[in-house]
Design an enzyme around this catalytic site. Structure first.
Site, PDB file in Angstrom:
ATOM      1  N   LEU A   1      -9.695 -15.774 -34.862  1.00  0.00           N
ATOM      2  CA  LEU A   1      -8.817 -16.773 -35.488  1.00  0.00           C
ATOM      3  C   LEU A   1      -7.599 -17.084 -34.632  1.00  0.00           C
ATOM      4  N   ALA A   2      -7.343 -16.288 -33.612  1.00  0.00           N
ATOM      5  CA  ALA A   2      -6.144 -16.506 -32.799  1.00  0.00           C
ATOM      6  C   ALA A   2      -6.275 -17.799 -32.004  1.00  0.00           C
TER       7      ALA A   2
ATOM      8  N   ASP B   1      -4.674 -17.826 -41.916  1.00  0.00           N
ATOM      9  CA  ASP B   1      -6.049 -17.451 -42.260  1.00  0.00           C
ATOM     10  C   ASP B   1      -6.274 -15.952 -42.096  1.00  0.00           C
TER      11      ASP B   1
ATOM     12  N   ARG C   1       1.034 -21.190 -45.150  1.00  0.00           N
ATOM     13  CA  ARG C   1       0.910 -22.116 -44.028  1.00  0.00           C
ATOM     14  C   ARG C   1       2.224 -22.156 -43.231  1.00  0.00           C
TER      15      ARG C   1
ATOM     16  N   GLY D   1      -5.562 -13.011 -34.526  1.00  0.00           N
ATOM     17  CA  GLY D   1      -4.789 -13.981 -35.321  1.00  0.00           C
ATOM     18  C   GLY D   1      -4.534 -13.480 -36.728  1.00  0.00           C
TER      19      GLY D   1
ATOM     20  N   GLU E   1     -10.492 -31.110 -35.911  1.00  0.00           N
ATOM     21  CA  GLU E   1      -9.809 -31.856 -34.840  1.00  0.00           C
ATOM     22  C   GLU E   1     -10.786 -32.199 -33.710  1.00  0.00           C
TER      23      GLU E   1
ATOM     24  N   LEU F   1      -5.291 -12.689 -26.294  1.00  0.00           N
ATOM     25  CA  LEU F   1      -6.472 -13.450 -25.862  1.00  0.00           C
ATOM     26  C   LEU F   1      -6.378 -13.855 -24.390  1.00  0.00           C
TER      27      LEU F   1
ATOM     28  N   SER G   1     -12.773 -26.461 -35.403  1.00  0.00           N
ATOM     29  CA  SER G   1     -11.845 -27.308 -36.168  1.00  0.00           C
ATOM     30  C   SER G   1     -12.334 -28.747 -36.283  1.00  0.00           C
TER      31      SER G   1
ATOM     32  N   TYR H   1      -5.369 -29.720 -27.921  1.00  0.00           N
ATOM     33  CA  TYR H   1      -5.856 -28.711 -28.875  1.00  0.00           C
ATOM     34  C   TYR H   1      -7.319 -29.001 -29.242  1.00  0.00           C
TER      35      TYR H   1
ATOM     36  N   SER I   1      -2.380 -23.166 -32.268  1.00  0.00           N
ATOM     37  CA  SER I   1      -3.069 -24.005 -33.251  1.00  0.00           C
ATOM     38  C   SER I   1      -2.304 -25.264 -33.658  1.00  0.00           C
TER      39      SER I   1
ATOM     40  N   GLY J   1      -1.529 -14.764 -38.699  1.00  0.00           N
ATOM     41  CA  GLY J   1      -1.489 -16.180 -39.078  1.00  0.00           C
ATOM     42  C   GLY J   1      -1.921 -16.378 -40.525  1.00  0.00           C
TER      43      GLY J   1
HETATM   44  P1  NAP Z   1      -1.903 -19.902 -37.335  1.00  0.00           P
HETATM   45  O1  NAP Z   1      -1.255 -19.625 -38.667  1.00  0.00           O
HETATM   46  O2  NAP Z   1      -1.205 -20.777 -36.357  1.00  0.00           O
HETATM   47  O3  NAP Z   1      -2.195 -18.474 -36.651  1.00  0.00           O
HETATM   48  C1  NAP Z   1      -2.541 -18.371 -35.306  1.00  0.00           C
HETATM   49  C2  NAP Z   1      -2.654 -16.906 -34.941  1.00  0.00           C
HETATM   50  O4  NAP Z   1      -3.012 -16.792 -33.550  1.00  0.00           O
HETATM   51  C3  NAP Z   1      -1.356 -16.092 -35.118  1.00  0.00           C
HETATM   52  O5  NAP Z   1      -1.676 -14.825 -35.634  1.00  0.00           O
HETATM   53  C4  NAP Z   1      -0.852 -15.958 -33.685  1.00  0.00           C
HETATM   54  O6  NAP Z   1      -0.047 -14.822 -33.470  1.00  0.00           O
HETATM   55  C5  NAP Z   1      -2.183 -15.802 -32.953  1.00  0.00           C
HETATM   56  N1  NAP Z   1      -2.099 -16.025 -31.519  1.00  0.00           N
HETATM   57  C6  NAP Z   1      -1.613 -17.111 -30.863  1.00  0.00           C
HETATM   58  N2  NAP Z   1      -1.713 -16.943 -29.543  1.00  0.00           N
HETATM   59  C7  NAP Z   1      -2.277 -15.738 -29.336  1.00  0.00           C
HETATM   60  C8  NAP Z   1      -2.647 -14.990 -28.172  1.00  0.00           C
HETATM   61  N3  NAP Z   1      -2.436 -15.464 -26.944  1.00  0.00           N
HETATM   62  N4  NAP Z   1      -3.231 -13.788 -28.335  1.00  0.00           N
HETATM   63  C9  NAP Z   1      -3.426 -13.286 -29.568  1.00  0.00           C
HETATM   64  N5  NAP Z   1      -3.087 -13.920 -30.699  1.00  0.00           N
HETATM   65  C10 NAP Z   1      -2.517 -15.144 -30.580  1.00  0.00           C
HETATM   66  O7  NAP Z   1      -3.357 -20.514 -37.559  1.00  0.00           O
HETATM   67  P2  NAP Z   1      -4.275 -20.592 -38.898  1.00  0.00           P
HETATM   68  O8  NAP Z   1      -3.904 -21.797 -39.664  1.00  0.00           O
HETATM   69  O9  NAP Z   1      -4.292 -19.265 -39.547  1.00  0.00           O
HETATM   70  O10 NAP Z   1      -5.692 -20.900 -38.246  1.00  0.00           O
HETATM   71  C11 NAP Z   1      -6.563 -19.858 -37.831  1.00  0.00           C
HETATM   72  C12 NAP Z   1      -7.534 -20.398 -36.792  1.00  0.00           C
HETATM   73  O11 NAP Z   1      -8.296 -21.455 -37.358  1.00  0.00           O
HETATM   74  C13 NAP Z   1      -6.881 -20.993 -35.554  1.00  0.00           C
HETATM   75  O12 NAP Z   1      -7.748 -20.727 -34.473  1.00  0.00           O
HETATM   76  C14 NAP Z   1      -6.840 -22.478 -35.828  1.00  0.00           C
HETATM   77  O13 NAP Z   1      -6.818 -23.191 -34.618  1.00  0.00           O
HETATM   78  C15 NAP Z   1      -8.131 -22.642 -36.592  1.00  0.00           C
HETATM   79  N6  NAP Z   1      -8.194 -23.741 -37.545  1.00  0.00           N
HETATM   80  C16 NAP Z   1      -7.216 -23.855 -38.495  1.00  0.00           C
HETATM   81  C17 NAP Z   1      -7.328 -24.853 -39.445  1.00  0.00           C
HETATM   82  C18 NAP Z   1      -6.297 -25.003 -40.532  1.00  0.00           C
HETATM   83  O14 NAP Z   1      -6.281 -26.061 -41.180  1.00  0.00           O
HETATM   84  N7  NAP Z   1      -5.487 -23.985 -40.813  1.00  0.00           N
HETATM   85  C19 NAP Z   1      -8.438 -25.718 -39.437  1.00  0.00           C
HETATM   86  C20 NAP Z   1      -9.415 -25.538 -38.462  1.00  0.00           C
HETATM   87  C21 NAP Z   1      -9.295 -24.535 -37.532  1.00  0.00           C
HETATM   88  P3  NAP Z   1       1.569 -14.853 -33.676  1.00  0.00           P
HETATM   89  O15 NAP Z   1       1.786 -14.567 -35.135  1.00  0.00           O
HETATM   90  O16 NAP Z   1       2.016 -13.766 -32.766  1.00  0.00           O
HETATM   91  O17 NAP Z   1       2.053 -16.222 -33.283  1.00  0.00           O
HETATM   92  O1  F7E Z   2      -0.735 -32.854 -39.307  1.00  0.00           O
HETATM   93  C1  F7E Z   2       0.771 -36.186 -39.784  1.00  0.00           C
HETATM   94  C2  F7E Z   2       0.211 -35.866 -38.413  1.00  0.00           C
HETATM   95  O2  F7E Z   2       0.235 -30.876 -38.154  1.00  0.00           O
HETATM   96  C3  F7E Z   2      -1.509 -33.561 -40.256  1.00  0.00           C
HETATM   97  C4  F7E Z   2      -4.028 -27.581 -37.676  1.00  0.00           C
HETATM   98  O3  F7E Z   2      -4.220 -26.511 -38.566  1.00  0.00           O
HETATM   99  O4  F7E Z   2      -5.490 -28.975 -38.957  1.00  0.00           O
HETATM  100  C5  F7E Z   2      -4.179 -28.894 -38.438  1.00  0.00           C
HETATM  101  O5  F7E Z   2      -3.930 -29.962 -37.529  1.00  0.00           O
HETATM  102  C6  F7E Z   2      -1.210 -35.041 -40.180  1.00  0.00           C
HETATM  103  C7  F7E Z   2      -1.242 -35.622 -38.750  1.00  0.00           C
HETATM  104  O6  F7E Z   2      -2.154 -30.807 -39.020  1.00  0.00           O
HETATM  105  C8  F7E Z   2       4.267 -35.218 -39.734  1.00  0.00           C
HETATM  106  O7  F7E Z   2       0.444 -36.959 -37.505  1.00  0.00           O
HETATM  107  C9  F7E Z   2       3.099 -36.947 -40.329  1.00  0.00           C
HETATM  108  O8  F7E Z   2      -1.952 -36.833 -38.772  1.00  0.00           O
HETATM  109  O9  F7E Z   2      -0.332 -30.724 -40.628  1.00  0.00           O
HETATM  110  P1  F7E Z   2      -0.662 -31.250 -39.283  1.00  0.00           P
HETATM  111  P2  F7E Z   2      -3.286 -31.336 -38.010  1.00  0.00           P
HETATM  112  O10 F7E Z   2      -2.711 -31.982 -36.823  1.00  0.00           O
HETATM  113  O11 F7E Z   2      -4.270 -32.101 -38.828  1.00  0.00           O
HETATM  114  C10 F7E Z   2      -6.543 -28.936 -37.979  1.00  0.00           C
HETATM  115  C11 F7E Z   2      -7.858 -28.985 -38.721  1.00  0.00           C
HETATM  116  C12 F7E Z   2      -6.413 -27.797 -37.044  1.00  0.00           C
HETATM  117  O12 F7E Z   2      -7.407 -27.247 -36.573  1.00  0.00           O
HETATM  118  C13 F7E Z   2      -5.046 -27.491 -36.534  1.00  0.00           C
HETATM  119  O13 F7E Z   2      -4.976 -26.177 -36.020  1.00  0.00           O
HETATM  120  O14 F7E Z   2       0.117 -35.251 -40.655  1.00  0.00           O
HETATM  121  N1  F7E Z   2       2.221 -36.017 -39.885  1.00  0.00           N
HETATM  122  N2  F7E Z   2       4.352 -36.480 -40.245  1.00  0.00           N
HETATM  123  C14 F7E Z   2       2.906 -34.925 -39.523  1.00  0.00           C
HETATM  124  N3  F7E Z   2       2.490 -33.733 -39.044  1.00  0.00           N
HETATM  125  C15 F7E Z   2       3.441 -32.793 -38.777  1.00  0.00           C
HETATM  126  N4  F7E Z   2       3.044 -31.576 -38.325  1.00  0.00           N
HETATM  127  N5  F7E Z   2       4.778 -33.038 -38.964  1.00  0.00           N
HETATM  128  C16 F7E Z   2       5.243 -34.238 -39.433  1.00  0.00           C
HETATM  129  O15 F7E Z   2       6.441 -34.440 -39.616  1.00  0.00           O
END
Ligand code: NAP
Ligand code: F7E
Length: 329
Positions: free
Chosen positions: A81-82, A16, A185, A11, A128, A60, A126, A150, A85, A14
């Site tokens: 991290l992949a 992170d 992001r 990942g 979530e 993956l 996460s 998810y 998501s 992405g």
């Molecule tokens: P992101 O921007 O969506 O990045 C996801 C990464 O996973 C990308 O590099 C993507 O590659 C790669 N990927 C997807 N499918 C794959 C596969 N089949 N094989 C290999 N690589 C693959 O996510 P992020 O926000 O950086 O988050 C990093 C990790 O933390 C994720 O696991 C996410 O679920 C978790 N997480 C995120 C948050 C948050 O708030 N950001 C919070 C809690 C947990 P491509 O570029 O090719 O699409």
């Molecule tokens: O939504 C509301 C939506 O898509 C946040 C991922 O990184 O964090 C992320 O998941 C909130 C939700 O993130 C829109 O309903 C309103 O309540 O930015 P989000 P998420 O679903 O919290 C967790 C920790 C992860 O692990 C995940 O990978 O915002 N919302 N209006 C909306 N959300 C989106 N996307 N778009 C809207 O228009």
């Protein structure tokens, strides 16, 4: 004995992945990233790092590609991290989400078990997983009640990480990270969707911003702070799981207000509610307690909510301005 520092990040393309790669380079690591094959390479987030990191093809979903990568790179640490998501996509593609986000973690753990069980493993768990929360704030002892495919996939990946630690004595940890954001992001996530729209509206390229649930509450932090916690979790004497959060929650509406305000706009002139962005099951509120990480890792966030909003709006205003001037595609 000092361990040589060689990290493999899945990942890495992405949000992170980009911040973590930069941090590990600063710490003196040799940094390797796994990228999946694509018809058009999109490495924007890691562009400034490309001459200092090594990228390898892998997926993956493909077990053998992981085994071969570990044999070739011989990493001391793997940061998984992949993932698929994006929560809404997990409702439309639940099986893909399970394959990548849940079973993908098992495949990497199996690769570690087979190739070298001394490799340390970080799993991107996460908030979530908490979903329909019974108590507030949530910490490491709060039960999981995921509300999306998810979230369910992440619970599986979380517990398989715990299981491999207990079964095979692998240094495997999960960071239960609450939402963290940045100018890197993805634009589908609500924070960046808002700041990108604010910038386009300000520059006359967009009229309206359509959003779903404005009442949802999240504990939003800065991705740059959160990857430091990942690194710290991998440097301890014994592997443990940690909640990483700011401890402050805000509504989507509050994010909207601050973001439009930063650009000198009144959000009520531009925001429209669109039911297309509501989810089959919603996570209404999340707020984390990172006391254990503070005590044991010495970790705390440096960027607060207002600073995060400002950082993201300013970055998008600058980017859209350059785009308009023809300096960016
Ligand atoms: P992101 O921007 O969506 O990045 C996801 C990464 O996973 C990308 O590099 C993507 O590659 C790669 N990927 C997807 N499918 C794959 C596969 N089949 N094989 C290999 N690589 C693959 O996510 P992020 O926000 O950086 O988050 C990093 C990790 O933390 C994720 O696991 C996410 O679920 C978790 N997480 C995120 C948050 C948050 O708030 N950001 C919070 C809690 C947990 P491509 O570029 O090719 O699409
Ligand atoms: O939504 C509301 C939506 O898509 C946040 C991922 O990184 O964090 C992320 O998941 C909130 C939700 O993130 C829109 O309903 C309103 O309540 O930015 P989000 P998420 O679903 O919290 C967790 C920790 C992860 O692990 C995940 O990978 O915002 N919302 N209006 C909306 N959300 C989106 N996307 N778009 C809207 O228009």
């Amino acid at each position: 004995m000092t361990r040589s520092k060689r990290a493999l990040i899945t990942g890495i393309t992405g949000q992170d992945g980009a911040y973590l790669a930069e941090l590990l380079l600063e710490k003196g690591y040799e940094v390797h990233g796994m990228v999946r094959r694509s018809s058009s390479e999109r490495f924007e987030r890691i562009e400034p790092l490309l001459d200092r990191i090594q990228l390898h093809e892998g997926d993956l979903i493909d077990q053998l590609s992981l085994v071969r990568l570990l044999e070739k790179i011989k990493p001391t640490e793997v940061y998984n991290l992949a993932a698929q998501s994006f929560v809404p996509t997990s409702f439309s593609q639940p099986l893909l989400t399970g394959e990548v986000t849940a079973l993908g973690a098992t495949r990497m753990l199996e690769a570690i078990r087979v190739v070298d069980s001394q490799i340390r493993f970080y799993q991107a768990s996460s908030s979530e997983m908490f979903g329909k929360v019974p108590t507030e704030p949530q910490d490491e002892s709060t039960p999981f009640w995921p509300r999306s495919p998810y979230g369910v996939a992440k619970v599986y990946a979380h517990w398989i990480t715990v299981n491999y630690r207990e079964s095979y004595d692998i240094y495997a940890v999960s960071g239960i990270l609450f939402n963290h954001e940045s100018p890197l992001r993805g634009t589908a996530f609500v924070t960046r969707k808002i700041t990108d729209a604010v910038a386009r509206i300000k520059h006359g390229l967009l009229d309206k911003l359509r959003l779903g649930n404005l009442d949802a509450e999240r504990d939003w932090g800065f991705a740059g702070d959160f990857v430091e916690a990942m690194y710290l979790m991998m440097q301890q004497d014994s592997p443990r799981d940690y909640v990483i959060a700011t401890g402050q929650k805000h509504t989507v509406r509050q994010f909207v207000e601050l973001a439009f305000d930063r650009a000198g706009l009144d959000w009520e002139d531009y925001v429209e509610l669109d039911p297309a962005f509501l989810r089959p099951a919603e996570v209404n509120t999340l707020c984390g307690d990172a006391s254990k990480a503070k005590q044991e890792l010495g970790w705390k966030p440096k960027v607060n909510f207002q600073q995060l909003v400002n950082m993201m709006v300013d970055a998008d205003l600058h980017r859209v301005e350059r785009m308009k001037d023809g300096l960016l595609p």
